[in-house]
Design a protein around this motif. Structure first.
Motif, short mmCIF file in Angstrom:
data_model
loop_
_atom_site.label_atom_id
_atom_site.label_comp_id
_atom_site.label_asym_id
_atom_site.label_seq_id
_atom_site.Cartn_x
_atom_site.Cartn_y
_atom_site.Cartn_z
N GLY B 31 -46.10 11.37 -10.33
CA GLY B 31 -46.81 10.24 -9.75
C GLY B 31 -45.90 9.19 -9.13
N ARG B 182 -51.19 8.00 -4.06
CA ARG B 182 -52.08 7.23 -4.94
C ARG B 182 -53.37 7.99 -5.24
N GLY B 185 -52.40 11.96 -6.27
CA GLY B 185 -51.48 12.05 -7.40
C GLY B 185 -50.26 12.91 -7.14
#
Lengths: 275, 254
Positions: B31, B182, B185
């Motif tokens: 992430g 975002r 992921g």
């Protein structure tokens, strides 16, 4: 026209030259697409000059021409790739270096042994008389090998031609496939140069690919179109050469030049109508 | 913090001619949006090769967790061969699936579905049959991103992705990359010259200098550290994420 064709097919040596030539034209066009796109266009020219050197040597030593030429040209192909990969010499200068050296060596060897005679002339500009039964079998095997390998590795060849760094990053052994392409190119050139001639065989590699690129917009389209154009132009060139009694290699290349301009014009026209 | 994907410990990378990077220690977590910055010759490209597994470490180690180097979605720098390459967008995107095919020669139906999905995601599905050479620079980069996504669902490694793009296309590409990070992921590692703009979206920064690793930490820490100052001369710092800012910076980086 029909009479002309039946005349051509009544000569055994002409039929042999047609078969071998079509197969070589097919292989050369497939390999040519990748070579032209990778900016390797001149490799065909370089290797054919090496082939000339090797054939002259074989003639001087009284050895079978292909037995000498095939290994020598294959080694030269590997050497050219290595030089380019190591970055010690730029690709185009490496090719220019090797090709003029080999041509000079060939001329030296022949003039010291037999003098520049008709045999040398036929190596330079090709001769359809040089095709024997053995050549037909050899070219059949070669064409089979090139076709099978090309189809099996088609997706990998596309990937390394389009973007070598991405292909390597996803685990494709790109240097292996480059070697494979060089090997197949070397074989195609050695067999094809005896019909087309040392000076003209590279036309068979470069022209169909460039012609196809004028019109086709996908890789698959270019490959299929180049193969069709190549075989068609070879047959056209052979018929032309028989009809007006000109050397086969030069006639084939001129038909290719014609096809290139035709496709180029069609590409221009299509671009204009689209706007 | 989420699980580590890549861990480098006291890593040294280099060629026959010498060591390019030494004493490099950092961790990439799932992430993360890591921005890799540094001057020319500081070893950014060398580190990219190291991460891709194309260059074995001289010492130290790179460890991958739940990821093989082949599963990195790589977006290389544009190469000149591609500019006039006759290939359809679909052919290019599909070639991203090559890594997972291994020795098998042909693509499966699953590969084609995956390629279609990624073209949809990046808004190039309508161009599937178009020729790559006819596309604009921004469209070409989106196609190459779709190809990279075919190779991975975890990590994208982008090498100078905005080079040569106009300011608008630059802003658009940054927005797409941010969205992939975002919303989807996907972990991002981006090499960039365009430090100030790239930093808007990045969460982590790794700054290389010719002496080795100069900085590794979060983007906020980087903004405050003295090492970032020479690179942040662009006026737009403070206008975070505004497109106007991206555009003006994109213009300056050309």
């Amino acid at each position: 026209m029909m009479q002309l064709l039946s005349e051509i097919f009544s000569y055994g040596f002409l039929v042999r030259a047609m078969v071998v030539g079509c197969l070589v034209a097919l292989c050369a066009s497939l390999l040519g697409v990748s070579l032209v796109l990778k900016r390797y266009s001149m490799i065909g020219d370089g290797l054919s000059h090496v082939g000339f050197g090797a054939l002259s040597l074989a003639m001087a030593l009284n050895m079978a021409p292909l037995a000498v030429a095939i290994p020598v040209v294959v080694v030269a192909a590997f050497l050219l790739l290595r030089l380019r990969e190591n970055g010690k010499l730029r690709g185009d200068s490496a090719i220019a270096l090797i090709s003029s050296a080999a041509l000079a060596a060939g001329v030296m060897v022949t003039s010291l042994s037999s003098g520049l005679n008709a045999d040398v002339y036929s190596y330079m500009f090709g001769s359809i008389l040089s095709m024997g039964e053995g050549d037909v079998i050899l070219s059949l095997v070669l064409a089979g090998v090139v076709l099978v390998l090309f189809i099996l590795f088609y997706n990998k060849i596309f990937a390394i031609t389009f973007d070598e760094s991405f292909a390597r990053a996803t685990g494709t052994r790109s240097s292996l496939y480059s070697l494979l392409i060089a090997l197949l190119t070397a074989l195609t050139i050695v067999i094809g140069m005896r019909i087309m001639g040392t000076m003209l065989i590279s036309g068979l590699i470069i022209f169909p690919a460039l012609t196809a690129m004028c019109l086709c917009r996908s890789f698959k389209g270019v490959v299929l179109c180049a193969a069709a154009v190549s075989v068609f132009c070879f047959l056209g060139g052979m018929i032309l050469s028989y009809a007006i009694a000109t050397p086969a290699g030069a006639s084939v290349v001129m038909v290719n030049v014609g096809a290139y301009f035709l496709f180029w014009l069609m590409g221009k026209l299509r671009a204009r109508t689209r706007i | 913090m989420s699980a580590a994907l890549i861990q480098c410990e006291d890593l040294a990378l280099g060629y026959e001619t010498g060591i390019a990077i030494r004493h490099l220690t950092f961790t990439v977590h799932a992430g993360d949006y890591l921005c890799l910055v540094g001057e020319n010759g500081s070893g950014k490209s060398t580190l990219v090769k190291g991460l891709l597994g194309l260059l074995p470490p001289l010492s130290g180690k790179i460890q991958f967790f739940g990821l093989s180097p082949r599963e990195i979605g790589y977006l290389p720098q544009q190469n000149p061969v591609q500019k006039d390459f006759p290939a359809s967008v679909q052919e290019v995107v599909l070639s991203g699936c090559l890594g997972r095919r291994g020795v098998l020669p042909f693509y499966t139906r699953g590969d084609k579905a995956r390629a279609a999905e990624n073209m949809e995601l990046l808004g190039v599905a309508g161009l599937a049959r178009a020729s790559y050479r006819d596309l604009s620079g921004g469209q070409q980069q989106r196609v190459l991103l779709a190809r990279a996504l075919c190779a991975t669902s975890k990590l994208l490694l982008l090498d100078e992705p905005v080079t040569g793009l106009d300011p608008l296309a630059t802003a658009e590409l940054y927005a797409i990359i941010k969205d992939l990070n975002r919303a989807q992921g996907i972990t991002i590692i981006m090499v960039s010259h365009d430090v100030s703009c790239a930093l808007h979206d990045a969460t982590m920064v790794l700054h290389l200098s010719d002496k080795g690793m100069a900085f590794f930490g979060t983007a906020e820490e980087y903004h405050r550290s003295p090492i970032s100052q020479p690179f942040l001369r662009c006026d737009c710092v403070g206008h975070h994420n505004s497109h106007v800012c991206d555009a003006s910076c994109g213009g300056k980086s050309q």
